[in-house]
Design a protein around this motif. Structure first.
Motif, mmCIF file in Angstrom:
data_model
loop_
_atom_site.group_PDB
_atom_site.id
_atom_site.type_symbol
_atom_site.label_atom_id
_atom_site.label_comp_id
_atom_site.label_asym_id
_atom_site.label_seq_id
_atom_site.Cartn_x
_atom_site.Cartn_y
_atom_site.Cartn_z
ATOM 1 N N LEU A 1 15.249 -4.667 6.545
ATOM 2 C CA LEU A 1 15.510 -4.002 5.267
ATOM 3 C C LEU A 1 14.782 -2.665 5.186
ATOM 4 O O LEU A 1 15.326 -1.669 4.691
ATOM 5 N N ASN A 2 13.542 -2.652 5.660
ATOM 6 C CA ASN A 2 12.767 -1.410 5.627
ATOM 7 C C ASN A 2 13.405 -0.336 6.502
ATOM 8 O O ASN A 2 13.457 0.841 6.132
ATOM 9 N N GLU A 3 13.896 -0.754 7.679
ATOM 10 C CA GLU A 3 14.584 0.201 8.562
ATOM 11 C C GLU A 3 15.878 0.706 7.921
ATOM 12 O O GLU A 3 16.206 1.890 8.016
ATOM 13 N N LEU A 4 16.588 -0.195 7.238
ATOM 14 C CA LEU A 4 17.827 0.191 6.559
ATOM 15 C C LEU A 4 17.531 1.178 5.437
ATOM 16 O O LEU A 4 18.216 2.198 5.284
ATOM 17 N N ALA A 5 16.493 0.890 4.647
ATOM 18 C CA ALA A 5 16.130 1.766 3.533
ATOM 19 C C ALA A 5 15.766 3.160 4.019
ATOM 20 O O ALA A 5 16.054 4.165 3.352
ATOM 21 N N ALA A 6 15.145 3.240 5.194
ATOM 22 C CA ALA A 6 14.706 4.534 5.725
ATOM 23 C C ALA A 6 15.872 5.425 6.118
ATOM 24 O O ALA A 6 15.687 6.639 6.309
ATOM 25 N N THR A 7 17.074 4.864 6.220
ATOM 26 C CA THR A 7 18.236 5.692 6.557
ATOM 27 C C THR A 7 18.792 6.428 5.340
ATOM 28 O O THR A 7 19.616 7.337 5.498
ATOM 29 N N PHE B 1 3.051 -2.832 1.982
ATOM 30 C CA PHE B 1 2.381 -1.802 2.791
ATOM 31 C C PHE B 1 2.658 -1.975 4.283
ATOM 32 O O PHE B 1 2.254 -1.134 5.087
ATOM 33 N N LEU B 2 3.358 -3.046 4.659
ATOM 34 C CA LEU B 2 3.849 -3.158 6.030
ATOM 35 C C LEU B 2 5.039 -2.239 6.276
ATOM 36 O O LEU B 2 5.383 -1.942 7.417
ATOM 37 N N SER B 3 5.681 -1.814 5.184
ATOM 38 C CA SER B 3 6.801 -0.881 5.283
ATOM 39 C C SER B 3 6.264 0.538 5.403
ATOM 40 O O SER B 3 5.609 1.050 4.489
ATOM 41 N N GLU B 4 6.541 1.175 6.529
ATOM 42 C CA GLU B 4 6.096 2.558 6.718
ATOM 43 C C GLU B 4 6.709 3.459 5.653
ATOM 44 O O GLU B 4 6.054 4.379 5.142
ATOM 45 N N LEU B 5 7.959 3.174 5.286
ATOM 46 C CA LEU B 5 8.628 3.955 4.255
ATOM 47 C C LEU B 5 7.917 3.810 2.917
ATOM 48 O O LEU B 5 7.633 4.810 2.246
ATOM 49 N N PHE B 6 7.612 2.569 2.530
ATOM 50 C CA PHE B 6 6.954 2.385 1.238
ATOM 51 C C PHE B 6 5.566 3.020 1.235
ATOM 52 O O PHE B 6 5.183 3.686 0.260
ATOM 53 N N ALA B 7 4.786 2.795 2.296
ATOM 54 C CA ALA B 7 3.429 3.332 2.334
ATOM 55 C C ALA B 7 3.436 4.858 2.186
ATOM 56 O O ALA B 7 2.654 5.430 1.415
ATOM 57 N N GLN B 8 4.345 5.531 2.905
ATOM 58 C CA GLN B 8 4.407 6.990 2.808
ATOM 59 C C GLN B 8 4.934 7.422 1.445
ATOM 60 O O GLN B 8 4.455 8.417 0.873
ATOM 61 N N THR B 9 5.903 6.690 0.894
ATOM 62 C CA THR B 9 6.416 7.020 -0.438
ATOM 63 C C THR B 9 5.328 6.876 -1.484
ATOM 64 O O THR B 9 5.181 7.719 -2.381
ATOM 65 N N PHE B 10 4.524 5.816 -1.392
ATOM 66 C CA PHE B 10 3.392 5.602 -2.290
ATOM 67 C C PHE B 10 2.453 6.806 -2.242
ATOM 68 O O PHE B 10 2.026 7.328 -3.281
ATOM 69 N N VAL B 11 2.143 7.268 -1.033
ATOM 70 C CA VAL B 11 1.246 8.418 -0.869
ATOM 71 C C VAL B 11 1.874 9.679 -1.455
ATOM 72 O O VAL B 11 1.218 10.449 -2.176
ATOM 73 N N ASP B 12 3.149 9.897 -1.169
ATOM 74 C CA ASP B 12 3.826 11.106 -1.644
ATOM 75 C C ASP B 12 3.951 11.123 -3.165
ATOM 76 O O ASP B 12 3.763 12.170 -3.799
ATOM 77 N N VAL B 13 4.264 9.982 -3.759
ATOM 78 C CA VAL B 13 4.479 9.922 -5.209
ATOM 79 C C VAL B 13 3.170 10.026 -5.974
ATOM 80 O O VAL B 13 3.082 10.704 -7.002
ATOM 81 N N THR B 14 2.111 9.388 -5.481
ATOM 82 C CA THR B 14 0.816 9.440 -6.169
ATOM 83 C C THR B 14 0.032 10.698 -5.824
ATOM 84 O O THR B 14 -0.842 11.117 -6.593
ATOM 85 N N GLY B 15 0.311 11.283 -4.661
ATOM 86 C CA GLY B 15 -0.443 12.440 -4.215
ATOM 87 C C GLY B 15 -1.815 12.103 -3.680
ATOM 88 O O GLY B 15 -2.653 12.991 -3.497
ATOM 89 N N VAL B 16 -2.063 10.813 -3.386
ATOM 90 C CA VAL B 16 -3.375 10.364 -2.923
ATOM 91 C C VAL B 16 -3.250 9.773 -1.519
ATOM 92 O O VAL B 16 -2.395 8.901 -1.286
ATOM 93 N N PRO B 17 -4.074 10.202 -0.561
ATOM 94 C CA PRO B 17 -4.034 9.604 0.776
ATOM 95 C C PRO B 17 -4.338 8.106 0.731
ATOM 96 O O PRO B 17 -5.042 7.629 -0.175
ATOM 97 N N VAL B 18 -3.825 7.371 1.713
ATOM 98 C CA VAL B 18 -4.059 5.937 1.820
ATOM 99 C C VAL B 18 -4.637 5.622 3.195
ATOM 100 O O VAL B 18 -4.109 6.078 4.219
ATOM 101 N N ALA B 19 -5.720 4.844 3.204
ATOM 102 C CA ALA B 19 -6.294 4.314 4.440
ATOM 103 C C ALA B 19 -5.879 2.850 4.544
ATOM 104 O O ALA B 19 -6.123 2.064 3.625
ATOM 105 N N LEU B 20 -5.232 2.495 5.652
ATOM 106 C CA LEU B 20 -4.722 1.143 5.849
ATOM 107 C C LEU B 20 -5.646 0.357 6.776
ATOM 108 O O LEU B 20 -6.064 0.854 7.824
ATOM 109 N N TYR B 21 -5.933 -0.890 6.370
ATOM 110 C CA TYR B 21 -6.826 -1.771 7.118
ATOM 111 C C TYR B 21 -6.089 -3.057 7.483
ATOM 112 O O TYR B 21 -5.111 -3.437 6.832
#
Length: 491
Positions: A327-333, A413-433
């Motif tokens: 689904l995440n790969e599909l959404a990224a298209t 946050f396993l979705s690369e698309l969601f993680a980057q969208t979260f960062v872009d929309v909030t304007g705040v960097p994210v460190a993933l652990y």
């Protein structure tokens, strides 16, 4: 030697074993494989069976043991993380009296609002740091008002983690952070809130013994130890709500540090050394895991009820045969903005960030000639990210200004698309652990049992695996503004 962490989620139970020497997870298991349903007997209600939680905990631990990667007898302490705000009721023989009224249940909203008015809004905010809302105390008041015969049988009230600790040890305890998340704690007097107890007419005897959060809450009894293949007498040395525990797992312990998670619900959680509160109680302040009468560390919590639950709903209804990765790969298209499709992800009960209003989840602007599965699933992820931004702006109004947000590589946050969208929309960097709630619970047990001499020692070698910077903030800003206009029309 090892530590065992148990994470009682809304969807499933996750357990992990952590090596004491390295602080690394060496085995993990989850049970059941399918997500646990929430029982909704009426609109806005949400319940789950505590006994089913317990069954799933035992099955998860047995599945963990079967991995063969460690000796269960070498586990030295147990920690528990749990879904916050749930109400568990037991009688004098520790029998469960009814299903738990869980965190996303909205039935007590009106009772909480009445208490807010009658006790006094300024007094509630100043002493409780919250409106009573639909938190645990108000849920208990609902039981008292609507199930009086059952209420008379109550010996102790508990949160979900207290119940699992009781099943493991036979002991029932609580802590200041636990009481604060139920809105039972007076932060100014540092005691059980007389206002709440007297207004709702609660007997103080139903409150469990109060202990430090990092402490021995009981020892594993012989019968359960034999059932689970563990050593009799090992301590349950830590119990925390899932969001403060998530912060602990990410080493978010000092004022100004911020954590996020996007499981069934979505949360941003920031630590402060001040007794701060939102005047409208849209975000909520509780005692952090490191709170004490001399070190008043609090956690400001933004909660969105429908994040992972929104994505799960979309998967179930639009692509049940696809994995989440697919689904995440599909959404990224689909392109940024999902070709104009918008999603309000607020379909899992009344939302505190919306002043306890319920809009329902909405898909807006569907064009039958343009939109397909890629746009739907991208729009869902973008709508969730927009909801996070909406709540984060409320936190910013109240003085929380994160320069980086830490998150575990789990759930959305396993979705690369969601993680980057979260960062872009909030304007705040994210460190993933790599750490998650079950690992945090295990590390908490090591602190509570005195295996680690300090919190700092517990987090040696704690480094992020990825760091995301904003890339498309300018593209998302007008889309967020448009999304917020739709939200305001729905309120």
């Amino acid at each position: 030697m090892y530590l065992l962490g148990i994470d009682i989620g809304t969807s499933s139970i996750k357990v992990s074993v952590v090596d004491i020497a390295t602080r690394k997870r060496i085995a993990t298991a989850q049970y059941p494989d399918e997500e646990v349903e929430i029982n909704s007997l009426r609109p806005g209600w949400a319940e789950q069976s505590p006994e089913i939680w317990w069954q799933h905990v035992t099955q998860a631990i047995l599945r963990l043991n079967a991995t063969g990667g460690f000796d269960p007898k070498a586990i030295r302490a147990i920690g528990i993380a749990y879904q916050m705000h749930g109400l568990v009721l037991v009688d004098k023989d520790q029998n469960v009296l009814r299903d738990s009224i869980i965190w996303c249940d909205s039935r007590a909203v009106e009772l909480g609002e009445e208490a807010f008015t009658e006790i006094g809004e300024e007094k509630c905010l100043h002493h409780l740091l919250n409106s009573p809302g639909n938190f645990t105390a108000s849920k208990l008041a609902w039981v008292k008002n609507n199930e009086p015969e059952l209420y008379q049988k109550i010996a102790k009230i508990m949160l979900p983690g207290d119940f699992i600790a009781m099943k493991l040890t036979g002991n029932i305890t609580t802590s200041i952070p636990a009481l604060s998340e139920g809105v039972f704690w007076d932060f100014r007097q540092d005691e059980l809130s007389k206002d709440i107890m007297e207004y709702y007419g609660f007997d103080q005897n139903i409150i469990p013994d109060i202990q430090p959060l990092f402490s021995v809450h009981g020892q594993l009894n012989s019968e359960i130890a034999a059932q689970l293949g563990l050593q009799e007498g090992i301590p349950v040395a830590y119990k925390s709500g899932d969001q403060p525990n998530n912060a602990l797992s990410l080493n978010v312990l000092r004022p100004g540090e911020v954590a996020a998670t996007a499981g069934t619900s979505g949360v941003i959680y920031g630590v402060s050394d001040a007794l701060i509160y939102d005047p409208e109680s849209r975000v909520n302040t509780f005692a952090h895991v490191t709170y004490s009468t001399t070190q008043k560390h609090t956690g400001m919590l933004l909660c969105i009820n429908g994040t992972g639950s929104m994505y799960r709903w979309a998967k179930h209804n639009f692509a049940p045969d696809l994995s989440y990765n697919a689904l995440n790969e599909l959404a990224a298209t689909a392109p940024i903005g999902s070709k104009g499709l918008k999603v309000l992800p607020f379909g899992n009960g009344a939302e505190r960030i919306l002043n306890n209003k319920y809009t329902g989840a909405q898909l807006l602007g569907i064009d039958l000639n343009v939109h397909g599965k890629p746009e739907i699933f991208r729009a869902v992820q973008e709508g969730i990210a927009f909801a996070f931004r909406y709540g984060l702006d409320i936190m910013r109004e109240n003085g929380m200004q994160p320069t980086v947000i830490r998150a575990g590589m789990a759930n959305l946050f396993l979705s690369e698309l969601f993680a980057q969208t979260f960062v872009d929309v909030t304007g705040v960097p994210v460190a993933l652990y790599e750490n998650d709630g079950s690992v945090g619970a295990a590390i908490g047990a090591g602190i509570g049992a005195g295996i680690f001499e300090s919190v700092e020692e517990a987090f040696l070698h704690h480094e992020p695996v990825r760091y995301l910077e904003p890339k498309n903030t300018e593209a998302y800003e007008p889309l967020y503004t448009e999304w917020k206009l739709f939200l305001n029309k729905a309120l």
